[in-house]
Design an enzyme around this catalytic site. Sequence first.
Site, short mmCIF file in Angstrom:
data_model
loop_
_atom_site.label_atom_id
_atom_site.label_comp_id
_atom_site.label_asym_id
_atom_site.label_seq_id
_atom_site.Cartn_x
_atom_site.Cartn_y
_atom_site.Cartn_z
N GLY A 132 0.94 -0.87 -0.09
CA GLY A 132 0.06 0.66 -0.10
C GLY A 132 1.21 1.60 0.05
N PRO A 134 1.82 5.02 1.26
CA PRO A 134 2.11 5.73 2.58
C PRO A 134 1.17 5.74 3.28
CG PRO A 134 3.42 6.67 1.05
CD PRO A 134 2.83 5.66 0.40
N ALA A 135 0.16 6.31 4.58
CA ALA A 135 -0.53 6.24 5.32
C ALA A 135 -1.88 5.84 4.36
CB ALA A 135 -0.36 8.49 5.05
N ARG A 136 -1.40 4.55 4.14
CA ARG A 136 -2.88 3.68 4.49
C ARG A 136 -3.37 2.75 4.97
NH1 ARG A 136 -2.11 7.96 0.63
NH2 ARG A 136 -3.59 7.32 -1.02
N GLY A 137 -3.26 3.19 6.06
CA GLY A 137 -3.28 2.61 7.41
C GLY A 137 -2.37 1.16 7.39
N LYS A 138 -0.98 0.62 7.00
CA LYS A 138 -0.99 -0.70 6.60
C LYS A 138 -0.69 -0.80 8.85
CE LYS A 138 2.26 0.86 3.63
NZ LYS A 138 1.74 1.82 3.99
N SER A 139 0.52 0.01 8.96
CA SER A 139 1.16 -0.70 10.59
C SER A 139 -0.20 -0.19 11.31
CB SER A 139 1.98 1.33 10.79
OG SER A 139 2.63 1.07 9.95
N ASP A 216 6.63 -5.14 7.10
CA ASP A 216 5.50 -4.45 6.96
C ASP A 216 6.24 -2.88 6.44
OD1 ASP A 216 3.63 -1.70 7.83
OD2 ASP A 216 3.93 -1.45 9.23
N CYS A 247 -7.23 3.34 -0.33
CA CYS A 247 -7.99 3.89 0.69
C CYS A 247 -7.50 4.83 -0.59
CB CYS A 247 -6.90 4.46 2.03
SG CYS A 247 -8.29 5.56 3.17
N ARG A 281 6.29 12.58 -1.78
CA ARG A 281 6.48 11.34 -1.14
C ARG A 281 5.84 10.23 -1.75
NH1 ARG A 281 8.14 8.53 4.61
NH2 ARG A 281 9.20 10.02 4.45
N GLU A 440 -18.53 -15.15 34.55
CA GLU A 440 -17.51 -15.63 35.81
C GLU A 440 -16.66 -17.52 35.50
OE1 GLU A 440 -14.74 -14.15 36.54
OE2 GLU A 440 -14.49 -14.34 38.33
N HIS A 508 -17.06 -10.26 35.16
CA HIS A 508 -16.32 -10.45 36.13
C HIS A 508 -15.29 -10.24 36.05
CE1 HIS A 508 -20.43 -12.33 38.92
NE2 HIS A 508 -19.03 -12.71 39.93
#
Length: 576
Positions: A132, A134-139, A216, A247, A281, A440, A508
């Site tokens: 993906g 960068p900044a597509r939520g991979k991490s 990653d 995304c 980038r 419980e 519980h």
Amino acid sequence: MSSRGAPIAGLQVAIGVAVGVALGFLVGESQRRKLAEQSEVIKQKKIEARNESIPEASDASLPAPPPSPSVESSPRSDHMIVSRMLNKSWGEKKAKSRAVRSNLARRGSLGSATKLAALTTGNTKYILAMVGLPARGKSYIVKMVTRYLRWTGIKSEIFNVGNYRRKMDMAGVGADFFDQGNKAAQAQREQLAQAVQDDMYNWLNAQDDLAVAFFDATNTTKARRAAIIERARSEPNAFLFFVESICDDPAILERNYSMKLQNNDYKDRDPVAALEDFKERVRKYESVYEDITDDEDGGKISYIKLINVGQKVVTRRCSGYIPSQVAFHLMNVHISPRRIWLSRHAESVDQVRGLLGGDSAVSTANGEKYTEELARFIEKKLLQMRLEKASAGTEEYKGDQLVVMLGTQSIHDTTVRALKKKYGDSNEQVTFIHNSILNELRGGELDKMSHAQIKKKYPEIWEARLKDKLHFRYPGAGGESYVDLIQRVKPVIVELERQRRSVLVVSHLAVQRCICAYFSGLPIQEIPFMEMPIHVVTELSMEPHGTTKVLERLAESTTQVCEAGKLARGDSMSWI
């Protein structure tokens, strides 16, 4: 076989099945009668134990205990028979599992589901490679799946190429470093990818049971993915599958971009200049980006596509325990703002007397105060969430609505009594859901005995639980271990991940530990020892880089005067 022979053979099979079922029923009835007789003897012993003196709580506000049943004393022989039966049963169980426990001690703790997965997957080592821009939520995806797998006892580790680069004194490199036309930088990026894979396979090969490694990185081109596939093929027992995060939602991207400026590449830099550099980038990567297609790896590629953080999920060739677990988990992903509040039940009379299990609906004076304070706390929090919704300016926001999830035990309903009085049983804003999954941890034949009685009458069982609290299973019908409980609570975890409304969970202690450990990312071995104070609400906020946890005490408790509190000077608190 002739046409006449086939019906005859079929009839023979049917008769054989019927006879087998009848014999099985007779044998089952015999076993049930035997178990019922044993259970009756144990029940008599527990009644006898309840008639013995139990240290009373000194809080004058506690209601008087219900009168003990009037039962004649059992003969001493029955008392000894029951004691021998429980200890003998536990001794046989311990002897049979000694080799297994020794192996677990060497290999690390595994849950029952993990053992099943290891059985069905053999020595397979799994590699999940992200794909993906960068900044597509991979991490975020990697951390969430890792958290889930570790919670179930599966060894998982993340190998992030960006983190490796920053550790190599290359933090803060400009957008030109990611330009495909920059041959020197491209060579460095390839070397980094190879070095990270070397570390990843070294870690995988060092594991002697089921393990999952997460690679990653962007991996945005078919050529890069082909190299990853070729490397995995050269490793023994390696199974590689990809997760591509796509995304194009402007609102999600804007939020992701702002969070990217907080990492070490842009720390202490001018925000405007940093944002422009990061967008450049992204454009460098977009110029060469290639979606995963079915024809890669000769049509054998396995992948999961996640579109706009859970709006759509596509899977291909993801059969098997680990890939299917990951795919199912990702189907419930979302980033909608909401809160999860964890609350132990209000303090009960049985609890301050140190009784295991039970189903007391009677709360102490402090417990009654807690139920009122809990209702006020939730009212205040929902008002805050409504203000957040107004500022967010979107109708899709549901964090100001509440789902109350609680067990079916009487004290759970007592705990939310004031909340139900304020909001009603269920309406558009607050919904109450009862489910026995949240009850419980079951104590088997030791249920309703006090901790002091268990320690005195069954010291072997007491010591066994102290030595291995995670795997210890209470003896007798229905008895559970923490590992059993984790498997029982799994559907609750899925529901909590799926819910876009805020959630209050009332249960519980053991159940609270399992849920809180999951969202906190704690390893399975630490779950039985988590501190979750009574009359304290734990607020969980799910953020892209982890879960934040805030504790708020709403009322005092009388734990310090109860039996378990007195035993805490010894070893009971690690036993509870």
